[in-house]
Design an enzyme around this catalytic site. Structure first.
Site, PDB file in Angstrom:
ATOM      1  N   LYS A  38       0.814  -1.020   0.034  1.00  0.00           N
ATOM      2  CA  LYS A  38      -0.396  -0.357   0.118  1.00  0.00           C
ATOM      3  C   LYS A  38       1.169   1.152  -0.023  1.00  0.00           C
ATOM      4  O   LYS A  38       1.959   0.788   0.554  1.00  0.00           O
ATOM      5  CB  LYS A  38      -1.153  -0.359   0.865  1.00  0.00           C
ATOM      6  CG  LYS A  38      -0.409  -0.062   3.126  1.00  0.00           C
ATOM      7  CD  LYS A  38      -0.583  -0.430   3.865  1.00  0.00           C
ATOM      8  CE  LYS A  38      -0.418  -0.075   4.870  1.00  0.00           C
ATOM      9  NZ  LYS A  38      -0.887  -0.850   6.198  1.00  0.00           N
ATOM     10  N   TYR A 258      15.018  30.528   8.844  1.00  0.00           N
ATOM     11  CA  TYR A 258      13.535  30.547   9.455  1.00  0.00           C
ATOM     12  C   TYR A 258      13.523  31.126  10.785  1.00  0.00           C
ATOM     13  O   TYR A 258      13.623  30.274  11.307  1.00  0.00           O
ATOM     14  CB  TYR A 258      12.975  30.131   9.321  1.00  0.00           C
ATOM     15  CG  TYR A 258      12.494  30.705   7.376  1.00  0.00           C
ATOM     16  CD1 TYR A 258      12.051  31.583   6.984  1.00  0.00           C
ATOM     17  CD2 TYR A 258      12.192  29.161   6.711  1.00  0.00           C
ATOM     18  CE1 TYR A 258      11.680  32.004   5.224  1.00  0.00           C
ATOM     19  CE2 TYR A 258      11.838  29.425   4.970  1.00  0.00           C
ATOM     20  CZ  TYR A 258      12.170  30.721   4.352  1.00  0.00           C
ATOM     21  OH  TYR A 258      11.765  30.948   3.628  1.00  0.00           O
TER      22      TYR A 258
HETATM   23  C1  LIG Z   1      -0.340  -1.309   7.048  1.00  0.00           C
HETATM   24  C2  LIG Z   1      -0.576  -2.407   7.678  1.00  0.00           C
HETATM   25  C3  LIG Z   1      -0.134  -3.989   7.346  1.00  0.00           C
HETATM   26  C4  LIG Z   1       1.253  -4.491   6.985  1.00  0.00           C
HETATM   27  O1  LIG Z   1       2.035  -3.545   8.734  1.00  0.00           O
HETATM   28  P1  LIG Z   1       2.936  -3.605   9.199  1.00  0.00           P
HETATM   29  O2  LIG Z   1       3.293  -3.330   9.971  1.00  0.00           O
HETATM   30  O3  LIG Z   1       3.532  -2.374   7.712  1.00  0.00           O
HETATM   31  O4  LIG Z   1       4.114  -5.199   8.745  1.00  0.00           O
HETATM   32  C5  LIG Z   1      -0.916  -5.180   7.981  1.00  0.00           C
HETATM   33  N1  LIG Z   1      -2.190  -5.365   7.616  1.00  0.00           N
HETATM   34  C6  LIG Z   1      -3.120  -4.130   7.967  1.00  0.00           C
HETATM   35  C7  LIG Z   1      -4.330  -4.043   8.082  1.00  0.00           C
HETATM   36  C8  LIG Z   1      -2.103  -2.987   7.406  1.00  0.00           C
HETATM   37  O5  LIG Z   1      -3.036  -2.290   8.029  1.00  0.00           O
END
Ligand SMILES: *Cc1c(COP(=O)(O)O)cnc(C)c1O
Length: 363
Positions: A38, A258
């Site tokens: 993702k 800044y």
């Molecule tokens: C993002 C996500 C994962 C992966 O999690 P990591 O901690 O990056 O391994 C697994 N399951 C769900 C439901 C997620 O949203």
């Protein structure tokens, strides 16, 4: 390839990502190790990352949104692609047409997907997400109870497995882990018998009780430490180098950046790079991060600007415009950079900017 004018080069090591997937698989925790890609594979590029993992034998990929799923389908015509965000309203026909698997998140989504299956006259693939503590997505206790008493609600679905998600997997001794596992098992016992999935990256290090049938690692594939407080078992996968645009000498008492949040305590030399918060190099790094030159640390001084960041190079007088500073890499891992900015490695990776010249080293 790096051009002569790139302000920064992000190198992504596909071989290390594949090695991390193989290492997680070799833990022997679970029947199948999937990959979570993702958010553009946590900022590293969903298409090249997924292709490399598929070539290494990964068959199941998780994304967050329908758009990510359709785009990944172009890359991987045959893989199982699961949308963690669920079945987006109105997207049923598109999911079915592209063989996208929703992680059904409510009775309403189950109803919409079974309706689509009836309309098409064929079973549609699905997984069902149970909420055991996150309170974001998934069937809650009440919905789960209704489903338990009426399995026919799933008629028409090719139900692949049930999943849930851990609240505190990276805190190995958090009692929530066992509590969620027990809750998950209790709910599974009243549902149709199917494989199950609970572990994210850190969950894969909680012991065999947490393995179930399919694991869903994301961050660990990309080199984030799934066992915070213990040595990182994963290989680093990214390095980010930025070109020095300018070097200048300033007298003691002068300020940088800044709002003059840093004042030179001695006559100083400032090196400026062309990377700023618009590149995802967070303003939270102000007066906190480090860059490395030839293995030597240079403190970030002053505020991070939109396109520029300044470092105290007083102790490295050899630095010249055109030299490269390491922002992420062997000397400074993603987790260390995150700690200095008050965040987590996940956010460092997903923020990596669009202006970097990206170089993929092959798997
Ligand atoms: C993002 C996500 C994962 C992966 O999690 P990591 O901690 O990056 O391994 C697994 N399951 C769900 C439901 C997620 O949203």
């Amino acid at each position: 390839m790096a051009t002569d004018t790139a302000p920064a080069v992000l190198t992504i090591d596909l071989g290390a990502i594949v090695a991390n997937w193989r290492a997680l698989n070799a833990l022997g925790m679970t029947h199948e190790t999937a990959a979570v890609v993702k958010a553009d594979a946590y900022g590293l590029g969903a298409a090249p990352v997924a292709r490399a993992l598929a070539d290494a034998g990964c068959r199941t990929f998780f994304v967050a949104t329908a758009g990510e799923a359709f785009s990944l389908r172009n890359t991987l015509p045959d893989a199982t692609i699961i949308v963690l965000g669920g079945l987006f309203q109105g997207a049923e026909a598109d999911y079915a047409a592209h063989a996208i698997v929703p992680a059904l998140s409510s009775l309403a989504e189950i109803a919409a997907w079974t309706t689509e299956a009836r309309r098409l006259g064929r079973p549609l693939p699905a997984i069902v997400h149970l909420d055991t503590g996150m309170s974001r997505l998934g069937l809650d206790a009440r919905e789960c109870d209704i489903l338990s008493r009426n399995h026919a609600l799933l008629d028409g679905l090719d139900l692949r497995f049930f999943m849930s998600h851990l609240v505190s997997a990276e805190v190995a001794d958090d009692p929530l882990n066992q509590a969620q596992r027990s809750r998950f098992l209790a709910r599974l016992a009243r549902l149709p018998k199917r494989p199950a999935s609970l572990a994210n990256s850190s969950g894969m290090f909680l012991g065999p009780d947490f393995g179930f049938d399919l694991a869903r690692p994301g961050a660990a594939l990309y080199g984030v430490n799934p066992t915070p407080g213990r040595p990182n078992p994963m290989r680093p996968t990214v390095s980010l180098r930025a070109r020095v645009l300018s070097v200048r000498d300033i007298p003691a008492g002068a300020t940088a950046g800044y709002n003059a949040t840093w004042t030179a305590a001695r006559d100083s030399r400032i090196a400026t790079i062309g990377v700023g918060y618009a590149d995802g190099w967070s303003r939270a790094h102000s007066n906190a991060a480090m860059a490395y030159f030839d293995g030597h640390p240079l403190p970030l001084v002053g505020r991070v600007s939109m396109d520029l960041t300044t470092f105290d190079a007083t102790d490295r007088p050899e630095i010249q415009p055109g030299d490269w500073l390491e922002l992420l890499g062997p000397n400074r891992g993603v987790d260390a950079a995150a700690a200095a900015a008050g965040t987590i490695g996940y956010e460092i990776l997903t923020a990596l900017g669009a202006r970097y010249d990206r170089v993929y080293s092959p798997a």
